[in-house]
Design an enzyme around this catalytic site. Structure first.
Site, PDB file in Angstrom:
ATOM      1  CG  MET A  84      -1.838  -1.270   1.250  1.00  0.00           C
ATOM      2  SD  MET A  84      -2.740  -1.638  -0.286  1.00  0.00           S
ATOM      3  CE  MET A  84      -4.224  -0.683   0.017  1.00  0.00           C
ATOM      4  NE  ARG A  85       5.228   4.027   1.550  1.00  0.00           N
ATOM      5  CZ  ARG A  85       5.163   5.239   2.136  1.00  0.00           C
ATOM      6  NH1 ARG A  85       4.127   5.549   2.893  1.00  0.00           N
ATOM      7  NH2 ARG A  85       6.114   6.111   1.946  1.00  0.00           N
ATOM      8  CG  HIS A 145      -6.424  -2.393  -8.498  1.00  0.00           C
ATOM      9  ND1 HIS A 145      -6.095  -1.513  -7.482  1.00  0.00           N
ATOM     10  CD2 HIS A 145      -7.646  -2.016  -8.939  1.00  0.00           C
ATOM     11  CE1 HIS A 145      -7.071  -0.643  -7.332  1.00  0.00           C
ATOM     12  NE2 HIS A 145      -8.021  -0.927  -8.201  1.00  0.00           N
TER      13      HIS A 145
HETATM   14  C1  GAR Z   1      -5.745  -7.691  -1.952  1.00  0.00           C
HETATM   15  O1  GAR Z   1      -7.145  -7.703  -2.075  1.00  0.00           O
HETATM   16  C2  GAR Z   1      -5.119  -6.868  -3.042  1.00  0.00           C
HETATM   17  O2  GAR Z   1      -5.778  -6.990  -4.274  1.00  0.00           O
HETATM   18  C3  GAR Z   1      -5.277  -5.476  -2.483  1.00  0.00           C
HETATM   19  O3  GAR Z   1      -4.987  -5.602  -1.125  1.00  0.00           O
HETATM   20  C4  GAR Z   1      -5.325  -6.920  -0.691  1.00  0.00           C
HETATM   21  C5  GAR Z   1      -4.112  -7.532  -0.033  1.00  0.00           C
HETATM   22  O4  GAR Z   1      -4.421  -8.767   0.552  1.00  0.00           O
HETATM   23  N1  GAR Z   1      -4.409  -4.548  -3.128  1.00  0.00           N
HETATM   24  C6  GAR Z   1      -4.669  -3.248  -3.242  1.00  0.00           C
HETATM   25  O5  GAR Z   1      -5.679  -2.737  -2.804  1.00  0.00           O
HETATM   26  C7  GAR Z   1      -3.613  -2.454  -3.975  1.00  0.00           C
HETATM   27  N2  GAR Z   1      -3.991  -1.085  -4.045  1.00  0.00           N
HETATM   28  P1  GAR Z   1      -3.281  -9.792   0.919  1.00  0.00           P
HETATM   29  O6  GAR Z   1      -2.285  -9.035   1.797  1.00  0.00           O
HETATM   30  O7  GAR Z   1      -3.975 -10.867   1.685  1.00  0.00           O
HETATM   31  O8  GAR Z   1      -2.660 -10.285  -0.363  1.00  0.00           O
END
Ligand code: GAR
Length: 201
Positions: free
Chosen positions: A90-91, A109
């Site tokens: 998240m960076r 995403h």
């Molecule tokens: C996932 O749903 C991924 O798609 C999302 O964060 C979650 C991480 O879950 N990514 C974003 O929102 C990117 N902006 P995880 O740590 O269990 O893989």
């Protein structure tokens, strides 16, 4: 096999899925490092238990974004990574960092891009009233959630869905989608060229 580093910020379920896939002898990539920008990212412990070098490089420990990215870059070089997978990282990555990994950095995403970039994608989808939603794995470019698409999977939006219910349904297809996309890139079957993904058998 391509050497893959995974960047995470949280629980790392997508990272775990890549680790599981990479246990198969015929998978074209191996996970050689997991790096989190938060010391308390749950995924670090999971990776550690799998015997994968897992380190925190907390952005809060650095005076600037560029110094933090330099530290992450050094760790990627140290791990001899060929490919970097962002998995719930998240960076926002600077254009300089992106340029160093052009065509070699992937992101997942939780929406069917180009719809619903940024945060709160499941709320955005419910707000828009779409009847299908899903996830996208793409090459990372300087634009946020904007790079050439490698793989997508759709799921239905159901009556009465809350953002949480939708997030769970999307996550249930994220793991397979990321595993498939990374394999395509590691095998050279999906290549970024002139801002597009070029596929071959
Ligand atoms: C996932 O749903 C991924 O798609 C999302 O964060 C979650 C991480 O879950 N990514 C974003 O929102 C990117 N902006 P995880 O740590 O269990 O893989």
């Amino acid at each position: 096999k391509k050497r893959v580093a995974v960047l995470i910020s949280g629980r790392g379920s997508n990272m775990s899925a890549l680790v599981e896939a990479a246990k198969h002898a015929d998978y074209p990539a191996e996970i050689v490092a997991v790096i989190a920008n938060k010391a308390d990212a749950g995924g670090l412990e999971v990776a550690h238990l799998e015997g994968i070098p897992a380190i925190a490089i907390p952005h809060r420990d650095y005076a600037s974004k560029s110094e933090h990215e330099a530290a992450v870059c050094a760790a990627l070089v140290e791990a001899k990574a060929d490919i970097v997978c962002l998995a719930g990282y998240m960076r926002i990555i600077s254009p300089e960092f992106v340029a160093q990994w052009e065509g070699k950095m992937l992101n997942i995403h939780p929406s069917l891009l180009p719809l619903f970039k940024g945060l709160h994608t499941h709320e955005q989808a419910l707000e828009a009233g779409v009847r299908v939603h899903g996830c996208t794995v793409h090459f990372v470019t300087a634009g946020m959630d904007d790079g050439p698409i490698i793989a997508q999977t759709a799921v239905p939006v159901k009556t009465g869905d809350t953002p949480d219910m939708l997030a769970k349904r999307v996550l249930s297809v994220e793991h397979e989608t990321y595993t498939r996309a990374l394999a395509l890139v590691a095998q050279g079957k999906a290549v970024m060229k002139d801002g597009r993904t070029v596929f071959s058998d």
